[in-house]
Design a protein around this motif. Structure first.
Motif, PDB file in Angstrom:
ATOM      1  N   LEU A   1       0.662  -1.137   0.099  1.00 14.76           N
ATOM      2  CA  LEU A   1       0.058  -0.309   0.063  1.00 14.76           C
ATOM      3  C   LEU A   1       0.642   1.352   0.020  1.00 14.76           C
ATOM      4  CD1 LEU A   1      -2.645  -0.889   2.492  1.00 14.76           C
ATOM      5  CD2 LEU A   1      -3.182  -0.295   0.178  1.00 14.76           C
ATOM      6  N   GLN A   2       2.136   1.326   0.469  1.00 17.60           N
ATOM      7  CA  GLN A   2       2.704   2.580   0.819  1.00 17.60           C
ATOM      8  C   GLN A   2       2.901   3.201  -0.423  1.00 17.60           C
ATOM      9  OE1 GLN A   2       6.278   1.938   3.153  1.00 17.60           O
ATOM     10  NE2 GLN A   2       7.184   0.593   1.799  1.00 17.60           N
ATOM     11  N   LEU A   3       3.631   2.607  -1.453  1.00 17.07           N
ATOM     12  CA  LEU A   3       3.998   3.629  -2.719  1.00 17.07           C
ATOM     13  C   LEU A   3       2.891   4.177  -3.495  1.00 17.07           C
ATOM     14  CD1 LEU A   3       7.117   1.509  -3.900  1.00 17.07           C
ATOM     15  CD2 LEU A   3       7.186   3.604  -2.410  1.00 17.07           C
ATOM     16  N   PRO A   4       1.833   3.239  -3.569  1.00 14.06           N
ATOM     17  CA  PRO A   4       0.483   3.734  -4.283  1.00 14.06           C
ATOM     18  C   PRO A   4      -0.086   4.928  -3.517  1.00 14.06           C
ATOM     19  CG  PRO A   4       0.128   1.669  -3.933  1.00 14.06           C
ATOM     20  CD  PRO A   4       1.492   1.679  -3.560  1.00 14.06           C
ATOM     21  N   VAL A   5      -0.354   4.782  -2.375  1.00 10.66           N
ATOM     22  CA  VAL A   5      -1.034   5.777  -1.546  1.00 10.66           C
ATOM     23  C   VAL A   5       0.155   6.890  -1.505  1.00 10.66           C
ATOM     24  CG1 VAL A   5      -1.704   6.216   0.699  1.00 10.66           C
ATOM     25  CG2 VAL A   5      -2.164   4.142  -0.212  1.00 10.66           C
TER      26      VAL A   5
ATOM     27  N   ALA B   1      -0.787  10.719  -2.756  1.00  9.82           N
ATOM     28  CA  ALA B   1      -0.949  12.002  -1.856  1.00  9.82           C
ATOM     29  C   ALA B   1       0.035  12.866  -2.254  1.00  9.82           C
ATOM     30  CB  ALA B   1      -0.436  11.348  -0.416  1.00  9.82           C
ATOM     31  N   MET B   2       1.276  12.494  -2.853  1.00 14.20           N
ATOM     32  CA  MET B   2       1.918  13.774  -3.517  1.00 14.20           C
ATOM     33  C   MET B   2       1.339  14.293  -4.661  1.00 14.20           C
ATOM     34  SD  MET B   2       5.228  14.155  -2.438  1.00 14.20           S
ATOM     35  CE  MET B   2       5.922  14.744  -3.921  1.00 14.20           C
ATOM     36  N   ARG B   3       0.643  13.803  -5.438  1.00 15.19           N
ATOM     37  CA  ARG B   3       0.050  14.385  -6.475  1.00 15.19           C
ATOM     38  C   ARG B   3      -1.097  15.209  -6.142  1.00 15.19           C
ATOM     39  NH1 ARG B   3       2.447  10.038  -8.193  1.00 15.19           N
ATOM     40  NH2 ARG B   3       3.391  10.111 -10.469  1.00 15.19           N
ATOM     41  N   MET B   4      -1.739  15.034  -5.000  1.00 11.49           N
ATOM     42  CA  MET B   4      -2.794  15.936  -4.240  1.00 11.49           C
ATOM     43  C   MET B   4      -2.237  16.848  -3.390  1.00 11.49           C
ATOM     44  SD  MET B   4      -5.605  14.976  -5.476  1.00 11.49           S
ATOM     45  CE  MET B   4      -6.941  15.368  -4.168  1.00 11.49           C
ATOM     46  N   LEU B   5      -1.169  16.667  -2.814  1.00 10.50           N
ATOM     47  CA  LEU B   5      -0.793  17.726  -1.919  1.00 10.50           C
ATOM     48  C   LEU B   5       0.759  18.307  -2.233  1.00 10.50           C
ATOM     49  CD1 LEU B   5      -1.402  15.725   1.397  1.00 10.50           C
ATOM     50  CD2 LEU B   5      -2.799  17.082   0.384  1.00 10.50           C
ATOM     51  N   ALA B   6       1.320  17.591  -3.117  1.00 10.08           N
ATOM     52  CA  ALA B   6       2.581  18.423  -3.801  1.00 10.08           C
ATOM     53  C   ALA B   6       3.797  18.751  -2.715  1.00 10.08           C
ATOM     54  CB  ALA B   6       2.085  19.703  -4.600  1.00 10.08           C
ATOM     55  N   HIS B   7       3.708  18.278  -1.797  1.00 12.98           N
ATOM     56  CA  HIS B   7       4.954  18.492  -0.666  1.00 12.98           C
ATOM     57  C   HIS B   7       5.248  17.027   0.129  1.00 12.98           C
ATOM     58  CE1 HIS B   7       7.039  19.906   2.698  1.00 12.98           C
ATOM     59  NE2 HIS B   7       7.211  21.093   2.085  1.00 12.98           N
ATOM     60  N   PRO B   8       6.383  16.664  -0.214  1.00 10.60           N
ATOM     61  CA  PRO B   8       6.802  15.212   0.385  1.00 10.60           C
ATOM     62  C   PRO B   8       6.401  14.978   1.864  1.00 10.60           C
ATOM     63  CG  PRO B   8       8.565  16.157  -0.971  1.00 10.60           C
ATOM     64  CD  PRO B   8       7.684  17.141  -0.676  1.00 10.60           C
ATOM     65  N   ALA B   9       6.682  16.186   2.602  1.00  8.40           N
ATOM     66  CA  ALA B   9       6.401  16.185   4.210  1.00  8.40           C
ATOM     67  C   ALA B   9       4.981  15.716   4.401  1.00  8.40           C
ATOM     68  CB  ALA B   9       6.935  17.015   4.948  1.00  8.40           C
ATOM     69  N   ASP B  10       4.298  16.743   3.917  1.00 14.05           N
ATOM     70  CA  ASP B  10       2.797  16.730   3.996  1.00 14.05           C
ATOM     71  C   ASP B  10       2.185  15.190   3.370  1.00 14.05           C
ATOM     72  OD1 ASP B  10       2.682  19.160   5.081  1.00 14.05           O
ATOM     73  OD2 ASP B  10       2.639  20.194   3.149  1.00 14.05           O
TER      74      ASP B  10
ATOM     75  N   GLN C   1       0.528   8.276   6.204  1.00 15.78           N
ATOM     76  CA  GLN C   1       0.609   7.687   7.477  1.00 15.78           C
ATOM     77  C   GLN C   1      -0.787   7.487   7.986  1.00 15.78           C
ATOM     78  OE1 GLN C   1       3.592   8.656  10.350  1.00 15.78           O
ATOM     79  NE2 GLN C   1       2.248   8.629  12.087  1.00 15.78           N
ATOM     80  N   GLU C   2      -1.691   8.519   8.079  1.00 18.42           N
ATOM     81  CA  GLU C   2      -2.929   8.672   8.143  1.00 18.42           C
ATOM     82  C   GLU C   2      -3.914   7.642   7.637  1.00 18.42           C
ATOM     83  OE1 GLU C   2      -3.817  12.802   7.918  1.00 18.42           O
ATOM     84  OE2 GLU C   2      -2.635  13.279   9.521  1.00 18.42           O
TER      85      GLU C   2
ATOM     86  N   PRO D   1       9.389   7.506  -3.758  1.00 16.57           N
ATOM     87  CA  PRO D   1       9.645   6.359  -2.848  1.00 16.57           C
ATOM     88  C   PRO D   1       9.276   6.915  -1.362  1.00 16.57           C
ATOM     89  CG  PRO D   1      11.715   7.807  -3.399  1.00 16.57           C
ATOM     90  CD  PRO D   1      10.626   8.298  -4.342  1.00 16.57           C
ATOM     91  N   THR D   2       8.850   5.869  -0.468  1.00 15.12           N
ATOM     92  CA  THR D   2       8.640   6.309   0.673  1.00 15.12           C
ATOM     93  C   THR D   2       8.926   5.014   1.604  1.00 15.12           C
ATOM     94  OG1 THR D   2       7.297   7.385   2.395  1.00 15.12           O
ATOM     95  CG2 THR D   2       6.355   5.885   0.593  1.00 15.12           C
ATOM     96  N   ASN D   3       9.288   5.068   2.910  1.00 17.27           N
ATOM     97  CA  ASN D   3       9.281   3.852   3.916  1.00 17.27           C
ATOM     98  C   ASN D   3       8.032   4.220   5.080  1.00 17.27           C
ATOM     99  OD1 ASN D   3      10.380   5.972   5.377  1.00 17.27           O
ATOM    100  ND2 ASN D   3      12.115   4.541   6.183  1.00 17.27           N
ATOM    101  N   VAL D   4       7.221   5.182   4.715  1.00 16.51           N
ATOM    102  CA  VAL D   4       6.249   5.458   5.869  1.00 16.51           C
ATOM    103  C   VAL D   4       5.604   4.317   6.416  1.00 16.51           C
ATOM    104  CG1 VAL D   4       4.386   5.978   4.199  1.00 16.51           C
ATOM    105  CG2 VAL D   4       4.563   7.044   6.619  1.00 16.51           C
ATOM    106  N   GLY D   5       5.146   3.063   5.581  1.00 20.89           N
ATOM    107  CA  GLY D   5       4.803   1.856   5.841  1.00 20.89           C
ATOM    108  C   GLY D   5       5.520   1.141   6.784  1.00 20.89           C
ATOM    109  N   ASP D   6       6.882   1.103   6.456  1.00 22.92           N
ATOM    110  CA  ASP D   6       7.692   0.184   7.469  1.00 22.92           C
ATOM    111  C   ASP D   6       7.649   1.014   8.794  1.00 22.92           C
ATOM    112  OD1 ASP D   6       8.144  -1.212   5.115  1.00 22.92           O
ATOM    113  OD2 ASP D   6       9.857   0.129   4.522  1.00 22.92           O
ATOM    114  N   LEU D   7       7.656   2.578   8.740  1.00 23.66           N
ATOM    115  CA  LEU D   7       7.618   3.078  10.190  1.00 23.66           C
ATOM    116  C   LEU D   7       6.430   2.688  10.769  1.00 23.66           C
ATOM    117  CD1 LEU D   7       8.942   6.527   8.912  1.00 23.66           C
ATOM    118  CD2 LEU D   7      10.366   4.678   9.905  1.00 23.66           C
ATOM    119  N   ILE D   8       5.537   2.790  10.413  1.00 29.17           N
ATOM    120  CA  ILE D   8       4.208   2.400  11.088  1.00 29.17           C
ATOM    121  C   ILE D   8       4.324   0.658  11.641  1.00 29.17           C
ATOM    122  CG2 ILE D   8       1.688   1.741  10.670  1.00 29.17           C
ATOM    123  CD1 ILE D   8       1.536   4.142   8.657  1.00 29.17           C
ATOM    124  N   MET D   9       4.763   0.014  11.021  1.00 28.34           N
ATOM    125  CA  MET D   9       4.860  -1.435  11.244  1.00 28.34           C
ATOM    126  C   MET D   9       5.930  -1.491  12.521  1.00 28.34           C
ATOM    127  SD  MET D   9       2.757  -3.151   9.899  1.00 28.34           S
ATOM    128  CE  MET D   9       3.181  -4.600  10.604  1.00 28.34           C
ATOM    129  N   GLU D  10       6.867  -0.601  12.467  1.00 26.67           N
ATOM    130  CA  GLU D  10       7.769  -0.755  13.712  1.00 26.67           C
ATOM    131  C   GLU D  10       7.171  -0.156  14.968  1.00 26.67           C
ATOM    132  OE1 GLU D  10      11.226  -1.119  13.897  1.00 26.67           O
ATOM    133  OE2 GLU D  10      11.004  -2.493  12.324  1.00 26.67           O
TER     134      GLU D  10
END
Length: 269
Positions: free
Chosen positions: A27-31, A35-44, A50-51, A257-266
């Motif tokens: 899920l993490q890459l497609p989501v 999100a990047m195309r909707m919000l246009a900022h990596p951190a946001d 994550q949410e 690229p992102t690893n936000v899903g991995d961080l959630i599992m941690e």
């Protein structure tokens, strides 16, 4: 756009942690890309991803058909991104297409470094990516999600309408309006699409550095390899039929690229 293994979904619903990790990994890459195309900022986009992933994980047990989990997850993500009360940093600028066009035309200059230099080439690619993302935020969120699903991720009218929970006719109307606005803008303001437009990615380099939008040698979009050949891309897009150029420009961006899903599992250990 989101494909999940039904067996992994079934196992995850039964409490299998390894299966849940695999689902989150899928899920993490497609989501994040959405999100990047909707919000246009990596951190946001990472915060929103994550949410969204937490929403999906906590409601995974409500799915009736394991084989339909990918479509359901895309619905969750789309609903969240359209309905967010908080604006992203780029959205908060509240740019219209006219404002954005005026901004692009200011400060055009030939770059100090050669476009063939690897660091400069990556910076030029970053400018193209940032520009196309910011361009999307000139659309309201309802039109933006319609455009992203239809012209960037190439979903059919019926598929996208199902995701957005509206009729196919209503979806086609939104997509048509979004296409018209984006196409009109790139024809007059984007040098990649139109020879007559003044703006060129390489001519925006100095201005982008001066205002802190990019930093040479520190790419913000996770570009690890040499950037796309901008002149080659320009030639390819201009050979297309006029109506296809804007969407091809948008689809030319790499996967984010992102690893936000991995961080959630941690955190969930």
């Amino acid at each position: 756009m989101i494909h999940l293994d039904p067996e992994q979904v079934r196992a995850a619903r039964k409490g299998d942690r390894a299966a849940l990790a695999s689902v989150v990994q899928s899920l993490q890459l497609p989501v994040y890309g959405l999100a990047m195309r909707m919000l246009a900022h990596p951190a946001d986009a990472e915060d929103a991803t994550q949410e969204i992933l937490i929403k999906i994980i906590t409601h995974l047990g409500t799915i009736r058909e394991d084989g339909a989990a990918g479509g359901w997850a895309l619905k969750v993500a789309s609903r969240h991104l359209v309905g967010m009360r908080k604006r992203s940093r780029v959205e908060a600028m509240r740019m219209s297409f006219k404002d954005f066009g005026d901004d692009l035309e200011s400060g055009l200059a030939d770059p100090d470094g050669s476009p063939d230099n690897a660091i400069t080439a990556i910076a030029i690619e970053e400018i193209k990516i940032g520009c196309t993302l910011a361009m999307l935020t000139c659309l309201n969120r309802s039109l933006r999600i319609a455009y992203v699903l239809g012209d960037i991720f190439e979903m059919s009218d019926s598929e996208a309408a199902e995701v957005l929970e509206i009729s196919a006719a209503a979806y086609r109307q939104r997509l048509s309006r979004a296409r018209q606005e984006v196409t009109r803008f790139v024809k007059t303001s984007c040098g990649v699409v139109s020879k007559s437009a003044a703006c060129r990615c390489e001519k925006r380099l100095t201005a982008a550095q001066d205002c802190g939008r990019i930093s040479l040698g520190a790419p913000a979009f996770g570009l690890a390899a040499l950037a796309t050949d901008i002149p080659k891309l320009r030639r390819k897009i201009r050979r297309l039929e006029e109506g296809r150029r804007a969407a091809t420009l948008m689809r030319s961006n790499p996967a984010f690229p992102t690893n936000v899903g991995d961080l959630i599992m941690e955190v969930m250990k």
